[in-house]
Design an enzyme around this catalytic site. Structure first.
Site, PDB file in Angstrom:
ATOM      1  N   LEU A  20       6.897  -0.932  -3.663  1.00  0.00           N
ATOM      2  CA  LEU A  20       5.570  -0.414  -3.340  1.00  0.00           C
ATOM      3  C   LEU A  20       4.508  -1.450  -3.715  1.00  0.00           C
ATOM      4  O   LEU A  20       4.429  -1.888  -4.868  1.00  0.00           O
ATOM      5  CB  LEU A  20       5.315   0.889  -4.086  1.00  0.00           C
ATOM      6  CG  LEU A  20       6.332   2.018  -3.830  1.00  0.00           C
ATOM      7  CD1 LEU A  20       5.876   3.320  -4.484  1.00  0.00           C
ATOM      8  CD2 LEU A  20       6.563   2.213  -2.339  1.00  0.00           C
ATOM      9  N   GLY A  23      -1.262  -0.803  -3.140  1.00  0.00           N
ATOM     10  CA  GLY A  23      -2.506  -0.621  -3.881  1.00  0.00           C
ATOM     11  C   GLY A  23      -3.551  -1.651  -3.491  1.00  0.00           C
ATOM     12  O   GLY A  23      -3.229  -2.777  -3.119  1.00  0.00           O
ATOM     13  N   ARG A  27      -9.214  -3.952  -9.204  1.00  0.00           N
ATOM     14  CA  ARG A  27      -9.544  -4.470 -10.533  1.00  0.00           C
ATOM     15  C   ARG A  27      -9.289  -5.972 -10.640  1.00  0.00           C
ATOM     16  O   ARG A  27      -9.815  -6.627 -11.536  1.00  0.00           O
ATOM     17  CB  ARG A  27      -8.751  -3.716 -11.603  1.00  0.00           C
ATOM     18  CG  ARG A  27      -9.226  -2.283 -11.800  1.00  0.00           C
ATOM     19  CD  ARG A  27      -8.268  -1.492 -12.674  1.00  0.00           C
ATOM     20  NE  ARG A  27      -8.084  -2.095 -13.980  1.00  0.00           N
ATOM     21  CZ  ARG A  27      -7.118  -1.748 -14.827  1.00  0.00           C
ATOM     22  NH1 ARG A  27      -6.229  -0.812 -14.468  1.00  0.00           N
ATOM     23  NH2 ARG A  27      -7.021  -2.335 -16.000  1.00  0.00           N
ATOM     24  N   LYS A  34      -2.719  -8.513  -4.750  1.00  0.00           N
ATOM     25  CA  LYS A  34      -2.414  -8.400  -6.173  1.00  0.00           C
ATOM     26  C   LYS A  34      -1.030  -8.922  -6.517  1.00  0.00           C
ATOM     27  O   LYS A  34      -0.857  -9.660  -7.501  1.00  0.00           O
ATOM     28  CB  LYS A  34      -2.546  -6.941  -6.616  1.00  0.00           C
ATOM     29  CG  LYS A  34      -2.191  -6.725  -8.080  1.00  0.00           C
ATOM     30  CD  LYS A  34      -2.556  -5.341  -8.579  1.00  0.00           C
ATOM     31  CE  LYS A  34      -1.740  -4.253  -7.954  1.00  0.00           C
ATOM     32  NZ  LYS A  34      -1.959  -2.947  -8.623  1.00  0.00           N
ATOM     33  N   GLN A  84       1.244   1.477   4.730  1.00  0.00           N
ATOM     34  CA  GLN A  84       0.721   2.770   4.303  1.00  0.00           C
ATOM     35  C   GLN A  84      -0.787   2.775   4.517  1.00  0.00           C
ATOM     36  O   GLN A  84      -1.526   2.126   3.798  1.00  0.00           O
ATOM     37  CB  GLN A  84       1.032   3.049   2.829  1.00  0.00           C
ATOM     38  CG  GLN A  84       0.561   4.433   2.378  1.00  0.00           C
ATOM     39  CD  GLN A  84       0.575   4.613   0.874  1.00  0.00           C
ATOM     40  OE1 GLN A  84       0.545   3.640   0.119  1.00  0.00           O
ATOM     41  NE2 GLN A  84       0.626   5.862   0.425  1.00  0.00           N
ATOM     42  N   THR A  90       2.010   7.837  -4.143  1.00  0.00           N
ATOM     43  CA  THR A  90       3.282   7.109  -4.197  1.00  0.00           C
ATOM     44  C   THR A  90       4.373   7.754  -3.352  1.00  0.00           C
ATOM     45  O   THR A  90       5.200   7.057  -2.755  1.00  0.00           O
ATOM     46  CB  THR A  90       3.749   6.999  -5.651  1.00  0.00           C
ATOM     47  OG1 THR A  90       3.719   8.302  -6.258  1.00  0.00           O
ATOM     48  CG2 THR A  90       2.850   6.059  -6.443  1.00  0.00           C
ATOM     49  N   ASP A 114       3.795  -4.720  -8.641  1.00  0.00           N
ATOM     50  CA  ASP A 114       2.991  -5.146  -9.781  1.00  0.00           C
ATOM     51  C   ASP A 114       3.662  -4.825 -11.115  1.00  0.00           C
ATOM     52  O   ASP A 114       3.023  -4.869 -12.165  1.00  0.00           O
ATOM     53  CB  ASP A 114       1.589  -4.531  -9.720  1.00  0.00           C
ATOM     54  CG  ASP A 114       1.603  -3.012  -9.693  1.00  0.00           C
ATOM     55  OD1 ASP A 114       2.696  -2.411  -9.783  1.00  0.00           O
ATOM     56  OD2 ASP A 114       0.513  -2.411  -9.576  1.00  0.00           O
ATOM     57  N   GLY A 152       2.411   9.313 -16.906  1.00  0.00           N
ATOM     58  CA  GLY A 152       3.066  10.585 -16.657  1.00  0.00           C
ATOM     59  C   GLY A 152       4.204  10.792 -17.641  1.00  0.00           C
ATOM     60  O   GLY A 152       4.737   9.833 -18.206  1.00  0.00           O
TER      61      GLY A 152
END
Length: 463
Positions: A20, A23, A27, A34, A84, A90, A114, A152
């Site tokens: 994945l 994103g 930042r 990224k 996406q 996610t 990442d 989480g």
């Protein structure tokens, strides 16, 4: 590096990997995607894919949002690209890989671009757990950080079976008290993955489709899921900002320095030495303070690299010596016992055995024979503004200080080029080549000049 017997054993099922990387990376405040920001000179996603490669996956899918073109260029067909758009969480991101995995019936490992330093052994442990006797439907990688923060939580029984997974924003205070956190990484059988994802809803604090909900759905349908825990918090550390990128670089460098010393290299001031991802050092190598290795450097046994040197794309054979304040650029080769010293730059050039260039020299696109001596201030003039040309210097040749060798040119074995020469034609073996204008001597001229200028200056002050 030789794989351990556990890693060398075949997997229980064919493997596909979904990474994945959708994103926005806001930042980072960067136009570069990224996951393409480098650590130790290598894009972070390449660190991850190198670990994945040891498991020989049949398929690789990278899920992207913006910056698709950058990732397509970097990966150059090594992975399928799924898009996406918009980003709805996610779970939604993994769903975008369904078409790329059509017809695949093995295991799926879900990773994050990442989170680059998940080890092959950890990935293997997840896959092995997926095929354990109790046959869990989903395996989650958990960890216990010093500070649980916004992670989480994985609420699990003592045997590792998961009772519930919950995102921090949706967790109760009692659930947040759990120390076992979700890294986000999962292993799932392909036959079950997309069926579970199709049942994920977005009735949560974020309004997103959470990947973790596949665990809760599998449990609700009478199955069970399991957690595998890594003891290394750094292994699952995500990188979302320049600060976190610098921290990851620091951790990587610290580990690499320790490995270099354990393998027999001496680092005089370890914290000042910076390695690239593929730096190779032999035994009894000495590295002085403030040395930087760019990618592609190989150093044989017994080499000394003095302080403040920068090396990239270079090969140093046994007993070579570099610096201080030297720069070796791609294509530089120092044969056994060769030496480059203070403020010497070498690019796409081979220094033969025992050859020396001790001071203030540029050697580009050159072959320097064994035992040759290159005097201070020598330059190989390799570029005419359009094309590059090569200089060949024979064995034991002596190049006097402040000489310019205008390529293409060949200096023969045992030849001498006198100091201050600009050589544009080949020099035969054993020949002396002196290319200087005849010196003109004017006795008393300087004295007369000084007298005249002093008078002129005095007159200007009076005026």
């Amino acid at each position: 590096m030789t794989a351990s017997p556990a890693l060398a054993a075949p997997l229980a099922a064919p493997l596909a990997v979904v990474v994945l990387a959708a994103g926005k990376g806001t930042r980072m405040k960067s136009d570069l995607h990224k996951v393409l920001h480098p650590i130790a000179g290598r894009p972070m996603i390449e660190h991850l894919l190198a670990s994945v490669a040891e498991l020989a996956p049949e398929r690789q899918v990278v899920v992207v949002g913006s910056g698709r073109e950058q990732l397509e260029k970097q990966l150059a067909g090594r992975a399928a690209i799924a898009v996406q758009e918009p980003q709805l969480g996610t779970g939604h991101a993994v769903q975008q890989a369904e078409q790329a995995l059509a017809g695949f019936s093995g295991d799926v490992l879900i990773l994050y671009g990442d989170v680059p330093f998940v080890g092959t052994a950890t990935m293997r442990a997840m896959l092995d757990r997926l095929h354990a006797a109790d046959a869990p439907e989903v395996v989650v990688l958990g960890f216990e950080p010093a500070e649980a923060l916004q992670y989480g939580r994985v609420l699990a029984h003592g045997d590792g079976r998961i009772a519930k997974m919950v995102e921090h924003k949706d967790a109760t205070e009692a659930e947040r008290a759990c120390r076992l956190c979700n890294s986000g990484l999962m292993a799932v059988k392909a036959a079950r993955l997309f069926d579970l994802l199709a049942k994920v809803g977005n009735a949560n604090a974020q309004g997103e489709y959470y990947l973790v909900d596949v665990v809760n759905i599998a449990n609700a349908e009478g199955g069970h899921c399991a957690v595998v825990t890594t003891a290394d918090e750094d292994e699952v550390a995500g990188i979302n900002s320049r600060g976190e990128l610098a921290e990851a670089e620091g951790r990587w460098q610290a580990a690499r320095r320790q490995r270099a010393m354990a393998d027999g290299a001496t680092l005089i001031a370890p914290d000042t030495v910076w390695f690239a991802w593929d730096t190779r050092l032999g035994r009894d190598v000495t590295v002085e303070p403030n040395v930087v290795f760019g990618p592609g450097v190989s150093v044989a046994d017994g080499v000394t690299i003095h302080a403040f040197s920068h090396l990239q794309g270079a090969r140093l054979e046994s007993g070579a010596e570099v610096g201080p304040y030297a720069r070796l650029r791609p294509g530089a080769v120092l044969k056994a016992g060769a030496k480059v010293g203070n403020f010497v730059e070498v690019k796409n050039a081979v220094m033969g055995e025992g050859a020396k260039a001790s001071h203030l020299t540029y050697l580009g696109d050159a072959d320097i024979g064994a035992g040759a001596n290159i005097g201070a201030g020598t330059i190989t003039c390799n570029y005419d503004g359009y094309f590059k040309y090569r200089t060949v210097i024979g064995e034991r040749a002596f190049i006097g200080s402040n000489s310019s060798l205008i390529a293409p040119v060949r200096i023969g074995a045992d030849a001498i080029v006198a100091a201050g020469s600009a050589v544009s034609r080949d020099v035969d073996d054993g020949e002396l080549r002196l290319v200087r204008a005849e010196q003109l001597v004017k006795p008393g001229w300087a004295d007369r000049f000084h007298d005249a200028m002093k008078k002129k200056k005095a007159a200007a002050k009076k005026g």
